[in-house]
Design a protein around this motif. Sequence first.
Motif, PDB file in Angstrom:
ATOM      1  N   GLY A 309       0.765  -1.235   0.000  1.00 23.46           N
ATOM      2  CA  GLY A 309       0.000   0.000   0.000  1.00 23.46           C
ATOM      3  C   GLY A 309       0.797   1.287   0.000  1.00 23.46           C
ATOM      4  O   GLY A 309       0.224   2.378   0.025  1.00 23.46           O
ATOM      5  N   ALA A 310       2.125   1.198  -0.035  1.00 23.22           N
ATOM      6  CA  ALA A 310       2.944   2.415  -0.021  1.00 23.22           C
ATOM      7  C   ALA A 310       2.867   3.124  -1.361  1.00 23.22           C
ATOM      8  O   ALA A 310       3.000   2.504  -2.423  1.00 23.22           O
ATOM      9  CB  ALA A 310       4.389   2.076   0.313  1.00 23.22           C
ATOM     10  N   ARG A 311       2.667   4.440  -1.312  1.00 25.50           N
ATOM     11  CA  ARG A 311       2.605   5.251  -2.527  1.00 25.50           C
ATOM     12  C   ARG A 311       3.576   6.442  -2.482  1.00 25.50           C
ATOM     13  O   ARG A 311       3.828   7.061  -3.501  1.00 25.50           O
ATOM     14  CB  ARG A 311       1.177   5.764  -2.746  1.00 25.50           C
ATOM     15  CG  ARG A 311       0.189   4.648  -3.049  1.00 25.50           C
ATOM     16  CD  ARG A 311       0.528   3.920  -4.345  1.00 25.50           C
ATOM     17  NE  ARG A 311      -0.407   2.843  -4.650  1.00 25.50           N
ATOM     18  CZ  ARG A 311      -0.224   1.573  -4.271  1.00 25.50           C
ATOM     19  NH1 ARG A 311       0.850   1.237  -3.570  1.00 25.50           N
ATOM     20  NH2 ARG A 311      -1.102   0.645  -4.585  1.00 25.50           N
ATOM     21  N   LEU A 312       4.101   6.753  -1.310  1.00 24.68           N
ATOM     22  CA  LEU A 312       5.163   7.750  -1.166  1.00 24.68           C
ATOM     23  C   LEU A 312       6.327   7.032  -0.492  1.00 24.68           C
ATOM     24  O   LEU A 312       6.223   6.619   0.672  1.00 24.68           O
ATOM     25  CB  LEU A 312       4.699   8.929  -0.309  1.00 24.68           C
ATOM     26  CG  LEU A 312       3.705   9.895  -0.947  1.00 24.68           C
ATOM     27  CD1 LEU A 312       3.056  10.764   0.125  1.00 24.68           C
ATOM     28  CD2 LEU A 312       4.407  10.776  -1.989  1.00 24.68           C
ATOM     29  N   ILE A 313       7.436   6.879  -1.214  1.00 25.97           N
ATOM     30  CA  ILE A 313       8.523   6.015  -0.751  1.00 25.97           C
ATOM     31  C   ILE A 313       9.846   6.753  -0.879  1.00 25.97           C
ATOM     32  O   ILE A 313      10.184   7.258  -1.960  1.00 25.97           O
ATOM     33  CB  ILE A 313       8.576   4.710  -1.571  1.00 25.97           C
ATOM     34  CG1 ILE A 313       7.215   4.006  -1.548  1.00 25.97           C
ATOM     35  CG2 ILE A 313       9.665   3.795  -1.042  1.00 25.97           C
ATOM     36  CD1 ILE A 313       7.112   2.821  -2.497  1.00 25.97           C
ATOM     37  N   GLY A 314      10.589   6.840   0.211  1.00 26.75           N
ATOM     38  CA  GLY A 314      11.873   7.533   0.183  1.00 26.75           C
ATOM     39  C   GLY A 314      12.752   7.105   1.332  1.00 26.75           C
ATOM     40  O   GLY A 314      12.631   6.000   1.851  1.00 26.75           O
ATOM     41  N   GLY A 315      13.645   8.009   1.742  1.00 32.15           N
ATOM     42  CA  GLY A 315      14.558   7.708   2.834  1.00 32.15           C
ATOM     43  C   GLY A 315      14.651   8.879   3.781  1.00 32.15           C
ATOM     44  O   GLY A 315      14.290  10.007   3.450  1.00 32.15           O
ATOM     45  N   CYS A 316      15.158   8.595   4.980  1.00 29.19           N
ATOM     46  CA  CYS A 316      15.320   9.646   5.986  1.00 29.19           C
ATOM     47  C   CYS A 316      16.814   9.740   6.329  1.00 29.19           C
ATOM     48  O   CYS A 316      17.646   9.793   5.427  1.00 29.19           O
ATOM     49  CB  CYS A 316      14.436   9.334   7.195  1.00 29.19           C
ATOM     50  SG  CYS A 316      14.065  10.760   8.252  1.00 29.19           S
ATOM     51  N   CYS A 317      17.166   9.770   7.583  1.00 28.47           N
ATOM     52  CA  CYS A 317      18.551  10.026   7.990  1.00 28.47           C
ATOM     53  C   CYS A 317      19.534   9.047   7.357  1.00 28.47           C
ATOM     54  O   CYS A 317      19.324   7.830   7.372  1.00 28.47           O
ATOM     55  CB  CYS A 317      18.667   9.940   9.500  1.00 28.47           C
ATOM     56  SG  CYS A 317      17.675  11.153  10.392  1.00 28.47           S
ATOM     57  N   ARG A 318      20.595   9.613   6.795  1.00 29.83           N
ATOM     58  CA  ARG A 318      21.722   8.867   6.214  1.00 29.83           C
ATOM     59  C   ARG A 318      21.383   8.156   4.907  1.00 29.83           C
ATOM     60  O   ARG A 318      22.166   7.356   4.407  1.00 29.83           O
ATOM     61  CB  ARG A 318      22.277   7.856   7.233  1.00 29.83           C
ATOM     62  CG  ARG A 318      22.702   8.458   8.546  1.00 29.83           C
ATOM     63  CD  ARG A 318      24.043   9.110   8.459  1.00 29.83           C
ATOM     64  NE  ARG A 318      25.120   8.123   8.392  1.00 29.83           N
ATOM     65  CZ  ARG A 318      26.421   8.417   8.279  1.00 29.83           C
ATOM     66  NH1 ARG A 318      26.785   9.690   8.209  1.00 29.83           N
ATOM     67  NH2 ARG A 318      27.323   7.481   8.246  1.00 29.83           N
ATOM     68  N   VAL A 319      20.246   8.453   4.334  1.00 27.88           N
ATOM     69  CA  VAL A 319      19.904   7.941   3.005  1.00 27.88           C
ATOM     70  C   VAL A 319      20.118   9.082   2.023  1.00 27.88           C
ATOM     71  O   VAL A 319      19.416  10.094   2.071  1.00 27.88           O
ATOM     72  CB  VAL A 319      18.444   7.435   2.939  1.00 27.88           C
ATOM     73  CG1 VAL A 319      18.108   6.967   1.526  1.00 27.88           C
ATOM     74  CG2 VAL A 319      18.231   6.319   3.952  1.00 27.88           C
ATOM     75  N   GLY A 320      21.116   8.957   1.151  1.00 28.84           N
ATOM     76  CA  GLY A 320      21.508  10.046   0.269  1.00 28.84           C
ATOM     77  C   GLY A 320      21.006   9.908  -1.148  1.00 28.84           C
ATOM     78  O   GLY A 320      20.256   8.980  -1.489  1.00 28.84           O
ATOM     79  N   PRO A 321      21.429  10.826  -2.022  1.00 34.64           N
ATOM     80  CA  PRO A 321      20.958  10.823  -3.416  1.00 34.64           C
ATOM     81  C   PRO A 321      21.247   9.528  -4.171  1.00 34.64           C
ATOM     82  O   PRO A 321      20.442   9.119  -5.010  1.00 34.64           O
ATOM     83  CB  PRO A 321      21.713  12.003  -4.032  1.00 34.64           C
ATOM     84  CG  PRO A 321      21.960  12.925  -2.882  1.00 34.64           C
ATOM     85  CD  PRO A 321      22.230  12.031  -1.709  1.00 34.64           C
ATOM     86  N   GLU A 322      22.355   8.874  -3.868  1.00 38.68           N
ATOM     87  CA  GLU A 322      22.664   7.634  -4.582  1.00 38.68           C
ATOM     88  C   GLU A 322      21.601   6.574  -4.318  1.00 38.68           C
ATOM     89  O   GLU A 322      21.137   5.890  -5.248  1.00 38.68           O
ATOM     90  CB  GLU A 322      24.037   7.117  -4.152  1.00 38.68           C
ATOM     91  CG  GLU A 322      24.461   5.844  -4.884  1.00 38.68           C
ATOM     92  CD  GLU A 322      25.842   5.369  -4.485  1.00 38.68           C
ATOM     93  OE1 GLU A 322      26.194   4.224  -4.836  1.00 38.68           O
ATOM     94  OE2 GLU A 322      26.576   6.139  -3.829  1.00 38.68           O
ATOM     95  N   ARG A 323      21.198   6.440  -3.057  1.00 37.76           N
ATOM     96  CA  ARG A 323      20.159   5.461  -2.721  1.00 37.76           C
ATOM     97  C   ARG A 323      18.808   5.881  -3.301  1.00 37.76           C
ATOM     98  O   ARG A 323      18.016   5.041  -3.735  1.00 37.76           O
ATOM     99  CB  ARG A 323      20.051   5.312  -1.209  1.00 37.76           C
ATOM    100  CG  ARG A 323      21.150   4.461  -0.599  1.00 37.76           C
ATOM    101  CD  ARG A 323      20.919   2.987  -0.935  1.00 37.76           C
ATOM    102  NE  ARG A 323      21.972   2.147  -0.386  1.00 37.76           N
ATOM    103  CZ  ARG A 323      23.022   1.725  -1.062  1.00 37.76           C
ATOM    104  NH1 ARG A 323      23.171   2.086  -2.334  1.00 37.76           N
ATOM    105  NH2 ARG A 323      23.915   0.949  -0.507  1.00 37.76           N
ATOM    106  N   ILE A 324      18.522   7.177  -3.305  1.00 36.15           N
ATOM    107  CA  ILE A 324      17.260   7.643  -3.871  1.00 36.15           C
ATOM    108  C   ILE A 324      17.224   7.372  -5.373  1.00 36.15           C
ATOM    109  O   ILE A 324      16.177   7.011  -5.933  1.00 36.15           O
ATOM    110  CB  ILE A 324      17.045   9.142  -3.573  1.00 36.15           C
ATOM    111  CG1 ILE A 324      16.882   9.352  -2.059  1.00 36.15           C
ATOM    112  CG2 ILE A 324      15.823   9.679  -4.315  1.00 36.15           C
ATOM    113  CD1 ILE A 324      15.755   8.564  -1.418  1.00 36.15           C
TER     114      ILE A 324
END
Length: 334
Positions: A309-324
Amino acid sequence: MTSVPSPSLAAALRHGPLVLDGGLSNQLEAQGCDLSDELWSARLLADDPGQIEAAHTAYARAGARVLITSSYQATYEGFGRQGVGREEATALLRRSVELARRAAERAVADRSAAERSATDRSATDRAVAERAGADDRGAEPVWVAASVGPYGAMLADGSEYRGRYGLSVAELERFHRPRIEALAAAGPDVLALETVPDADEAVAMLRAVEGCGVPVWLSYSIAGEATRAGQPLRDAFAVAAGVDQVIAVGVNCCEPGDADRAVEIAADTTDKPVVVYPNSGEEWDATVRSWRGRATFDPGRVTAWHDAGARLIGGCCRVGPERIAELAAMVRNH
């Protein structure tokens, strides 16, 4: 730049998942910024706003479709302790939205330019451009989410990960409302009520956003299947279930493994789109003020999160542009 007309974020979520950005603080540190001040990244709104815009741009270029502003720790009370008056603080809150908006508009313009030139590229050149993020998707919208952190973020003592501040719901509502009104007036696409450790504070924040005219998402910080304050997630998500202004519910600033079950509970409890953006998996050691352990954030989790059910998916602390960028590729190919 002029804004590019785009569908509402809520409408876009009905058509599939969107990628959020990653941790703003780690990207600012990668750019050489000192975030040791208690205002954290919010200090740069006054001292070096160009660094904030550059960080937003880095995530937009990586494929983020929603940029979260630098207002998480920006409050009238926190600014006041630094000698910043109320009028200037209001201007800085507004600036947080403006910086993200400029980065979003630039990303749209760059992608549009890439599409116009795509027909003149060879197949090899186009493959190179796609790896760099300038693919043939055209001028897809990039939305701006104004961050509204919990009361504990203003205290800058780690209590944002505990909740239970000894304040009533009414007192918390009074704290949050002025900042929410200032951010809403700046014209974001959504308010991100994020890293909320306590369901009682969530109730206060939802009351504070009533009448502001901007949709919101509600995102808890969690440990296992409970909020940081210890409430069962099903009960915590239920406070938003019947609130039309809430376009998504979920979790952030948590262990990646904890997010798996949380997404399922959020979707089942509220029947709303789910937002999920966990940390890298490393642990913050407050004693020595450094991160330890290994990163466990895996973009490959996106399939299970989306299916739940996830529709907005990203990262928070220590997740940088490469992972995104990896996450964006997974979403495009899902």
